[in-house]
Design an enzyme around this catalytic site. Structure first.
Site, mmCIF file in Angstrom:
data_model
loop_
_atom_site.group_PDB
_atom_site.id
_atom_site.type_symbol
_atom_site.label_atom_id
_atom_site.label_comp_id
_atom_site.label_asym_id
_atom_site.label_seq_id
_atom_site.Cartn_x
_atom_site.Cartn_y
_atom_site.Cartn_z
ATOM 1 N N ASP A 24 41.938 89.548 74.789
ATOM 2 C CA ASP A 24 43.052 89.844 75.709
ATOM 3 C C ASP A 24 44.345 89.387 75.037
ATOM 4 O O ASP A 24 44.332 88.733 73.987
ATOM 5 C CB ASP A 24 42.848 89.119 77.053
ATOM 6 C CG ASP A 24 43.959 89.436 78.057
ATOM 7 O OD1 ASP A 24 44.366 90.610 78.153
ATOM 8 O OD2 ASP A 24 44.435 88.514 78.746
ATOM 9 N N SER A 25 45.468 89.709 75.688
ATOM 10 C CA SER A 25 46.760 89.237 75.182
ATOM 11 C C SER A 25 46.921 87.731 75.387
ATOM 12 O O SER A 25 47.641 87.068 74.650
ATOM 13 C CB SER A 25 47.879 89.959 75.932
ATOM 14 O OG SER A 25 47.707 89.766 77.333
ATOM 15 N N TYR A 56 51.591 91.929 76.881
ATOM 16 C CA TYR A 56 51.390 93.311 76.442
ATOM 17 C C TYR A 56 52.034 94.313 77.411
ATOM 18 O O TYR A 56 52.452 95.385 77.000
ATOM 19 C CB TYR A 56 49.887 93.629 76.393
ATOM 20 C CG TYR A 56 49.167 93.286 75.115
ATOM 21 C CD1 TYR A 56 49.790 92.606 74.067
ATOM 22 C CD2 TYR A 56 47.834 93.659 74.951
ATOM 23 C CE1 TYR A 56 49.088 92.305 72.895
ATOM 24 C CE2 TYR A 56 47.134 93.379 73.782
ATOM 25 C CZ TYR A 56 47.765 92.697 72.760
ATOM 26 O OH TYR A 56 47.066 92.422 71.617
ATOM 27 N N GLY A 57 52.057 93.943 78.671
ATOM 28 C CA GLY A 57 52.389 94.912 79.716
ATOM 29 C C GLY A 57 53.805 95.416 79.738
ATOM 30 O O GLY A 57 54.139 96.306 80.518
ATOM 31 N N CYS A 88 41.295 93.711 78.715
ATOM 32 C CA CYS A 88 42.713 93.923 78.980
ATOM 33 C C CYS A 88 42.900 95.387 79.367
ATOM 34 O O CYS A 88 42.588 96.284 78.578
ATOM 35 C CB CYS A 88 43.509 93.606 77.712
ATOM 36 S SG CYS A 88 45.267 93.980 77.840
ATOM 37 N N ASN A 89 43.396 95.619 80.576
ATOM 38 C CA ASN A 89 43.632 96.999 81.023
ATOM 39 C C ASN A 89 44.728 97.661 80.204
ATOM 40 O O ASN A 89 44.655 98.847 79.893
ATOM 41 C CB ASN A 89 44.070 97.001 82.496
ATOM 42 C CG ASN A 89 42.965 96.592 83.453
ATOM 43 O OD1 ASN A 89 42.312 97.419 84.048
ATOM 44 N ND2 ASN A 89 42.768 95.292 83.597
ATOM 45 N N THR A 90 45.766 96.885 79.860
ATOM 46 C CA THR A 90 46.903 97.465 79.139
ATOM 47 C C THR A 90 46.454 97.977 77.777
ATOM 48 O O THR A 90 46.831 99.074 77.353
ATOM 49 C CB THR A 90 48.015 96.403 78.972
ATOM 50 O OG1 THR A 90 48.266 95.799 80.244
ATOM 51 C CG2 THR A 90 49.289 97.012 78.444
ATOM 52 N N GLU A 166 49.378 82.940 83.620
ATOM 53 C CA GLU A 166 49.427 82.097 82.418
ATOM 54 C C GLU A 166 49.802 80.665 82.808
ATOM 55 O O GLU A 166 49.218 79.696 82.335
ATOM 56 C CB GLU A 166 50.454 82.641 81.411
ATOM 57 C CG GLU A 166 50.037 83.924 80.707
ATOM 58 C CD GLU A 166 48.950 83.717 79.636
ATOM 59 O OE1 GLU A 166 48.902 82.641 79.011
ATOM 60 O OE2 GLU A 166 48.141 84.654 79.436
ATOM 61 N N CYS A 202 44.750 94.342 86.139
ATOM 62 C CA CYS A 202 45.157 93.530 84.993
ATOM 63 C C CYS A 202 44.234 92.324 85.037
ATOM 64 O O CYS A 202 44.044 91.731 86.107
ATOM 65 C CB CYS A 202 46.612 93.084 85.118
ATOM 66 S SG CYS A 202 47.080 91.786 83.944
ATOM 67 N N THR A 203 43.654 91.976 83.893
ATOM 68 C CA THR A 203 42.643 90.910 83.924
ATOM 69 C C THR A 203 43.240 89.536 84.234
ATOM 70 O O THR A 203 42.510 88.610 84.582
ATOM 71 C CB THR A 203 41.883 90.856 82.584
ATOM 72 O OG1 THR A 203 42.840 90.756 81.510
ATOM 73 C CG2 THR A 203 41.029 92.092 82.407
ATOM 74 N N HIS A 204 44.556 89.418 84.135
ATOM 75 C CA HIS A 204 45.183 88.157 84.553
ATOM 76 C C HIS A 204 45.099 87.952 86.073
ATOM 77 O O HIS A 204 45.087 86.822 86.554
ATOM 78 C CB HIS A 204 46.661 88.140 84.154
ATOM 79 C CG HIS A 204 46.919 87.771 82.730
ATOM 80 N ND1 HIS A 204 46.603 88.592 81.672
ATOM 81 C CD2 HIS A 204 47.467 86.647 82.185
ATOM 82 C CE1 HIS A 204 46.962 88.001 80.535
ATOM 83 N NE2 HIS A 204 47.480 86.817 80.818
HETATM 84 N N1 DGL Z 1 45.607 90.998 80.815
HETATM 85 C C1 DGL Z 1 46.202 92.209 80.406
HETATM 86 C C2 DGL Z 1 45.778 93.394 81.224
HETATM 87 O O1 DGL Z 1 44.686 93.414 81.716
HETATM 88 C C3 DGL Z 1 47.632 92.228 79.946
HETATM 89 C C4 DGL Z 1 48.632 91.293 80.482
HETATM 90 C C5 DGL Z 1 49.875 91.309 79.618
HETATM 91 O O2 DGL Z 1 49.801 90.799 78.492
HETATM 92 O O3 DGL Z 1 50.904 91.887 80.051
HETATM 93 O O4 DGL Z 1 46.494 94.347 81.362
#
Ligand code: DGL
Length: 285
Positions: A24-25, A56-57, A88-90, A166, A202-204
């Protein structure tokens, strides 16, 4: 930059256990690692975070598309995993075909759970909460077209929630008002008052599930892809659920100082302490 204590874990899992690399990011992949750990497979789990490029987003697609496949190919060379989970979805909605072409092991991606949400929604109105890039992508358009099944979709991209996740994993107390403020624009969108199911795309965000639920109208069910990803991972590796004691080991980050505050969150899951950052030169930013 990376660090490894892969051989010193006391769990007793044989060293022949398959190695799963979760990527992931930042800390978001921990929600997916949690889903895998909950299934107790006889597997070693490595974690890689591209914190140098977090978040990443909000990054341009071209930049991520050029970087992520190379990064994963380098991680594959360095750690020789049996399977890579792009948690990570992004990244997944942008570059899964490119990642698959760049590595030789199976890759499990993370796709927004639009289909299960549409199946579950009695109101025929679903929420889609991801990063700004994820919710606007053609990939997401296609998911909605193919799987939303006529439901109205309330789409909202939030970078603030990534930052809050985070910070939570770095040990900060997250004030409820911060979550409420981050979600307010989504709840003000047309049809939002009729949503009964919403996707944490988003996995966060599952790392903030309790906070997000507390800030949501009663009766709104939030779902994510973690369990489905864990199931797919085990099935591709022919692993049984509950077949052993999972072995979280290596943590790697492209910008260790940005990940180090989350070391206790990794340690709490059994990953080795985030201390000894000394990794492959080729991965230097
Ligand atoms: N956790 C990531 C996702 O699932 C990206 C979050 C990010 O870095 O913006 O999209």
């Amino acid at each position: 930059m990376g660090f490894s204590a892969a051989d010193s874990h006391p769990s007793g899992t044989p060293s022949s256990a398959p190695k799963i690399l979760v990527f992931d990011s930042g800390v978001g992949g921990l929600s997916v690692a949690d889903a895998i750990l909950a299934k107790s497979p006889a597997a070693e789990i490595l974690y890689a975070a591209d914190t140098a490029y977090l978040p990443y987003g909000v990054r341009p697609d071209a930049e991520l598309k050029a970087r992520i496949p190379d990064l994963l190919a380098a991680l594959e060379r360095r750690y020789a995993p049996d399977l890579i989970v792009v948690a990570c979805n992004t990244a997944s909605t942008l570059a899964l075909p490119e990642v698959r072409a760049a590595v030789s092991v199976p890759v499990v991606g993370t796709v927004p759970a639009i289909k299960p949400a549409a199946e579950k929604s009695a109101a025929r109105v679903i929420g889609f909460l991801g990063t700004p890039r994820t919710v606007e992508r053609e990939y997401s358009e296609a998911l909605i077209r193919d799987f939303a099944n006529g439901c109205s979709v309330v789409r909202f991209g939030s970078a603030d929630l990534v930052d809050l996740a985070e910070r939570k994993l770095a040990g900060e107390t997250i004030r409820p008002e911060a979550i409420t403020a981050a979600l307010a624009p989504m709840f003000a969108m047309p049809d939002a008052d009729r949503m009964d199911v919403a996707v944490l795309a988003c996995t966060h965000f599952p790392l903030l599930r309790a906070e997000i639920e507390a800030a949501s109208p009663p009766g709104l069910a939030w779902i994510d892809s973690g369990e489905a990803i864990a199931r797919r991972t085990l099935s591709l590796l022919n692993l049984e659920c509950g077949s052993g004691r999972p072995r979280p080991t290596t943590v790697f980050s492209t910008a260790p100082d940005k990940l180090r505050p989350a070391a206790p969150a990794f340690a709490a899951r059994g990953f080795s302490p985030v201390e000894d950052w000394d990794g492959p030169e080729e991965l230097d930013d």
